[in-house]
Design a protein around this motif. Structure first.
Motif, PDB file in Angstrom:
ATOM      1  N   VAL A 468       0.842  -1.200   0.000  1.00  9.69           N
ATOM      2  CA  VAL A 468       0.000   0.000   0.000  1.00  9.69           C
ATOM      3  C   VAL A 468       0.879   1.253   0.000  1.00  9.69           C
ATOM      4  N   HIS A 469       1.957   1.213   0.775  1.00  7.83           N
ATOM      5  CA  HIS A 469       2.878   2.356   0.814  1.00  7.83           C
ATOM      6  C   HIS A 469       3.456   2.623  -0.575  1.00  7.83           C
ATOM      7  N   ALA A 470       3.812   1.567  -1.295  1.00  2.02           N
ATOM      8  CA  ALA A 470       4.325   1.739  -2.655  1.00  2.02           C
ATOM      9  C   ALA A 470       3.248   2.303  -3.576  1.00  2.02           C
ATOM     10  N   ILE A 471       2.035   1.795  -3.453  1.00  2.00           N
ATOM     11  CA  ILE A 471       0.920   2.278  -4.277  1.00  2.00           C
ATOM     12  C   ILE A 471       0.692   3.769  -4.050  1.00  2.00           C
ATOM     13  N   GLU A 472       0.847   4.214  -2.812  1.00  4.94           N
ATOM     14  CA  GLU A 472       0.586   5.608  -2.463  1.00  4.94           C
ATOM     15  C   GLU A 472       1.699   6.548  -2.912  1.00  4.94           C
ATOM     16  N   ASN A 473       2.832   6.007  -3.340  1.00  2.90           N
ATOM     17  CA  ASN A 473       3.932   6.839  -3.828  1.00  2.90           C
ATOM     18  C   ASN A 473       3.491   7.513  -5.136  1.00  2.90           C
ATOM     19  N   PRO A 474       3.498   8.840  -5.198  1.00  2.00           N
ATOM     20  CA  PRO A 474       3.003   9.529  -6.402  1.00  2.00           C
ATOM     21  C   PRO A 474       3.761   9.158  -7.673  1.00  2.00           C
ATOM     22  N   ALA A 475       4.982   8.648  -7.544  1.00  2.82           N
ATOM     23  CA  ALA A 475       5.765   8.303  -8.728  1.00  2.82           C
ATOM     24  C   ALA A 475       5.346   6.978  -9.357  1.00  2.82           C
ATOM     25  N   VAL A 476       4.676   6.131  -8.593  1.00  4.27           N
ATOM     26  CA  VAL A 476       4.395   4.763  -9.053  1.00  4.27           C
ATOM     27  C   VAL A 476       3.137   4.736  -9.913  1.00  4.27           C
ATOM     28  N   ASP A 477       3.277   4.247 -11.129  1.00  7.18           N
ATOM     29  CA  ASP A 477       2.139   4.094 -12.041  1.00  7.18           C
ATOM     30  C   ASP A 477       1.512   2.710 -11.938  1.00  7.18           C
ATOM     31  N   VAL A 478       2.357   1.687 -11.783  1.00  6.30           N
ATOM     32  CA  VAL A 478       1.899   0.295 -11.782  1.00  6.30           C
ATOM     33  C   VAL A 478       2.612  -0.456 -10.664  1.00  6.30           C
ATOM     34  N   LEU A 479       1.845  -1.173  -9.840  1.00  5.64           N
ATOM     35  CA  LEU A 479       2.449  -2.091  -8.879  1.00  5.64           C
ATOM     36  C   LEU A 479       2.625  -3.424  -9.590  1.00  5.64           C
ATOM     37  N   GLY A 480       3.881  -3.785  -9.876  1.00  6.39           N
ATOM     38  CA  GLY A 480       4.159  -4.987 -10.661  1.00  6.39           C
ATOM     39  C   GLY A 480       4.155  -6.245  -9.817  1.00  6.39           C
ATOM     40  N   HIS A 481       3.773  -7.359 -10.438  1.00  6.71           N
ATOM     41  CA  HIS A 481       3.664  -8.684  -9.799  1.00  6.71           C
ATOM     42  C   HIS A 481       3.638  -8.567  -8.267  1.00  6.71           C
ATOM     43  N   PRO A 482       2.497  -8.169  -7.700  1.00 10.27           N
ATOM     44  CA  PRO A 482       2.453  -7.758  -6.287  1.00 10.27           C
ATOM     45  C   PRO A 482       2.935  -8.790  -5.274  1.00 10.27           C
ATOM     46  N   SER A 483       2.718 -10.077  -5.533  1.00  9.70           N
ATOM     47  CA  SER A 483       3.140 -11.063  -4.536  1.00  9.70           C
ATOM     48  C   SER A 483       4.600 -11.469  -4.713  1.00  9.70           C
ATOM     49  N   GLY A 484       5.142 -11.289  -5.914  1.00 14.99           N
ATOM     50  CA  GLY A 484       6.495 -11.758  -6.191  1.00 14.99           C
ATOM     51  C   GLY A 484       6.599 -13.264  -6.310  1.00 14.99           C
ATOM     52  N   ARG A 485       5.468 -13.945  -6.421  1.00 15.05           N
ATOM     53  CA  ARG A 485       5.513 -15.408  -6.448  1.00 15.05           C
ATOM     54  C   ARG A 485       6.085 -15.914  -7.766  1.00 15.05           C
ATOM     55  N   LEU A 486       6.622 -17.116  -7.739  1.00 16.13           N
ATOM     56  CA  LEU A 486       6.975 -17.868  -8.933  1.00 16.13           C
ATOM     57  C   LEU A 486       6.277 -19.217  -8.801  1.00 16.13           C
ATOM     58  N   LEU A 487       5.346 -19.485  -9.670  1.00 16.22           N
ATOM     59  CA  LEU A 487       4.537 -20.695  -9.571  1.00 16.22           C
ATOM     60  C   LEU A 487       5.419 -21.937  -9.581  1.00 16.22           C
ATOM     61  N   ASN A 488       5.117 -22.846  -8.675  1.00 25.29           N
ATOM     62  CA  ASN A 488       5.870 -24.095  -8.503  1.00 25.29           C
ATOM     63  C   ASN A 488       7.291 -23.858  -8.019  1.00 25.29           C
ATOM     64  N   GLU A 489       7.620 -22.622  -7.620  1.00 24.96           N
ATOM     65  CA  GLU A 489       8.967 -22.344  -7.128  1.00 24.96           C
ATOM     66  C   GLU A 489       8.931 -21.639  -5.772  1.00 24.96           C
ATOM     67  N   ARG A 490       8.141 -20.570  -5.647  1.00 25.85           N
ATOM     68  CA  ARG A 490       8.048 -19.885  -4.358  1.00 25.85           C
ATOM     69  C   ARG A 490       6.668 -19.278  -4.236  1.00 25.85           C
ATOM     70  N   SER A 491       6.183 -19.208  -2.995  1.00 24.69           N
ATOM     71  CA  SER A 491       4.810 -18.776  -2.763  1.00 24.69           C
ATOM     72  C   SER A 491       4.642 -17.275  -2.802  1.00 24.69           C
ATOM     73  N   GLY A 492       5.675 -16.508  -2.476  1.00 24.77           N
ATOM     74  CA  GLY A 492       5.577 -15.058  -2.515  1.00 24.77           C
ATOM     75  C   GLY A 492       4.814 -14.479  -1.334  1.00 24.77           C
ATOM     76  N   LEU A 493       4.520 -13.188  -1.419  1.00 20.97           N
ATOM     77  CA  LEU A 493       3.850 -12.468  -0.333  1.00 20.97           C
ATOM     78  C   LEU A 493       2.373 -12.815  -0.268  1.00 20.97           C
ATOM     79  N   GLU A 494       1.856 -12.874   0.937  1.00 24.30           N
ATOM     80  CA  GLU A 494       0.412 -12.901   1.155  1.00 24.30           C
ATOM     81  C   GLU A 494      -0.021 -11.494   1.533  1.00 24.30           C
TER      82      GLU A 494
END
Length: 583
Positions: A468-494
């Protein structure tokens, strides 16, 4: 015959084992080759087996040494050097590195120090407290391993949609070529475009079922028969199981609806039918309102539908529900109220805002990527190479000075093309939600994609606050791959997708559906939750070479699983509307 994905998997294993053995340089070369083999639009095994090794010259990163290994694998099913490495390091490297925070180097060290070869070995060592005694490890690492073992075991049983769907398309093409087949379609989770699948389910309508089953089992792509009978067969193609079921043409629609699922959707739909004096099953829709015992048989009652799938829904007074929505997330109520979404289609996409070049970890030039985007028919296109930051593979992120240099290079190349090109960056969202770009760089950029690449073991509340803090940054247009997961490799952020959706709507920041089939991040239910809060969405490929711009296919269907309509997605907008949105 080996698929591109199977061949790529051998070189990914090669890279992991070499890295586990502390070999430098080679792992990156093998990973690059693997990525390009996996993404290559034409199957390479058949021409190689026929002696046409020139096809390998078309694949970037495949030099003479790697090409020789591909030929060896296609001809013998093995790579001698890989077999020697497996003997030297008998580690189930793919399984062990699915544990968050356990990479190939860590796996190699645990093997050398504790003799750990399998997930069972790893679990036993963690439970015995042995891992924290190894230099460089500690109680936190050991606990992390214990926490992620179940996830690692679970994902090892499924394949990526990006691996299964191309195979399904090949199966359909084969069946469509059989004169006895009137209609055929994929079913199951692959038709619902789930991000991972257990197997490939295919349904065929025919009056010559046994002949079709026999032809299917004898298909040249089949590597092994699992079982077969007069109405169905299961085979192995590469590493993936393919199940074929044949039905008579008049029951194709009902069977397709039934076998597409999901189970929860079908249960709710059957209950909806029961409340209206109807019965649904794979044989049709039956009016049982005048029947004393509707459960006396599968075909009891007056059959009113079943030839077509749409007819099954129409028999209940409902419009056809697209397969991507059939997850029991309100789709039947929406259909009843004529409120189904007008779903996004591939033709609605006008551009791609998150791609990479050789300036960071991409595989080709700015020029080649722009030409690839133009060939896709796009009106606009964005390059967003990595900025410096934790978690960036191989430390390949660009410094502020290099970002400015690349912006100038992008503008120079873009001037020779009609397509509008956005000079962007993929900034790293650090553990506190900061993006680490200077104001001068931000002012020079057209688009900022901010993505998490490290610290992916945070708890859900901390992760939500960070994003949310990143989203609120006025410079950020797109929050990319929000969880950072890699399917079948790592679960990423919840995280709380509703909270992200609210923040994105309030700050005019788009949430990304990363269309790389290893990510598909955001996913369907998270997209739906975000859209309910009014969040804008971006569907981007994260392409690292022109051929992977085709990943847009996976992103569009993931957006559809999230109930996304065209206007919800910023890269369906006209150029001026998009310019106005970008900060």
């Amino acid at each position: 015959m080996a698929t591109n994905a199977e061949i790529a998997g051998r070189f990914e294993e090669f890279a992991d084992l070499l890295e586990a053995d502390d070999v430098e340089y080679k792992p990156r070369a093998y990973r690059r080759a693997a990525e390009n083999i996996r993404a290559h639009p034409v199957p390479i095994a058949d021409p190689v087996a026929s002696g046409n090794e020139a096809v390998l010259e078309e694949i970037d990163g495949v030099g003479d040494a790697i090409a020789a290994k591909i030929v060896e694998y296609v001809e013998t099913g093995e790579i001698e050097e890989l077999e020697e490495l497996r003997a030297e390091l008998p580690i189930d490297i793919a399984d062990i590195t699915r544990i968050e925070g356990v990479g190939p180097k860590t796996a190699g060290k645990l093997y050398r120090e504790l003799g750990i070869e399998t997930l069972d070995d790893l679990e036993a060592a963690a439970e015995a407290g042995e891992i924290q005694e190894v230099k460089g490890f500690g109680p936190k690492t050991e606990q992390n391993i214990r926490d992620n073992l179940e996830f690692a075991r679970q994902i090892g049983q499924r394949y990526l949609l990006g691996e299964g769907r191309p195979l399904a398309d090949d199966v359909l093409a084969f069946l469509e070529g059989l004169e006895a087949v009137e209609r055929c379609e994929v079913a199951g989770s692959i038709r619902r475009w789930r991000e991972t699948i257990g197997d490939v389910d295919v349904l065929a309508a025919t009056d010559a079922g046994e002949d079709v089953v026999e032809a299917f089992v004898d298909w040249e792509s089949v590597d092994g028969e699992i079982e077969s009978g007069p109405e169905k067969a299961s085979v192995r193609v590469g590493e993936i199981r393919v199940d074929l079921r044949v039905v008579v043409p008049e029951e194709f629609g009902s069977a397709l609806q039934y076998f597409t699922g999901s189970k929860d959707h079908n249960v709710r739909l059957r209950n909806y039918a029961i409340d209206r004096g109807m019965k649904l099953n794979e044989y049709g829709a039956f009016d049982v309102s005048e029947i004393d015992d509707p459960d006396a048989g599968l075909r009891v009652g007056d059959r009113v539908a079943g030839d077509t799938e749409a007819g099954m829904y129409e028999s209940l007074g409902l419009p056809w529900i697209p397969p991507e929505l059939r997850e029991d997330r309100g789709e039947i109520a929406a259909a009843e109220n004529d409120a189904l979404p007008d779903l996004l289609t591939r033709a609605d996409i006008r551009g791609d805002l998150h791609t990479h070049t050789e300036w960071s970890d991409g595989n080709t030039s700015i020029e080649a990527m722009i030409e690839g985007a133009a060939d896709m028919g796009y009106e606009y296109y964005g390059i967003a190479d990595h900025a410096e930051g934790p978690g960036i593979v191989g430390g390949m992120g660009l410094s502020d000075t290099e970002i400015i240099e690349q912006i100038e290079a992008i503008r120079e190349v873009a001037a020779a093309h009609e397509i509008t090109v956005f000079a962007g960056i993929e900034a790293n969202v650090d553990a506190d939600g900061e993006i680490g770009l200077s104001e001068d760089v931000i002012d020079a950029l057209d688009v900022v994609v901010a993505s998490p690449h490290s610290g992916l073991d945070q708890d859900a509340q901390t992760a939500t606050e960070r994003l949310v803090h990143a989203i609120e940054n006025p410079a950020v247009d797109v929050l990319g791959h929000p969880s950072g997961r890699l399917l079948n490799e790592r679960s990423g952020l919840e995280f709380d997708a509703t909270a992200l959706g609210k923040a994105a709507a309030a700050n005019d920041t788009a949430l990304e559906i990363n269309a790389n089939p290893r990510r598909l991040d955001l996913w369907g239910s998270a997209v739906q939750a975000a859209l309910e809060e009014g969040a804008p969405i971006a569907v981007n490929t994260d392409a690292h070479q022109p051929s992977t711009l085709e990943y847009m296919r996976w992103g569009v269907h993931t957006a559809r699983r999230g109930w996304a309509e065209p206007d919800d997605v910023i890269n369906t907008w006209g150029l001026e509307d998009l310019r106005a949105f970008l900060h």
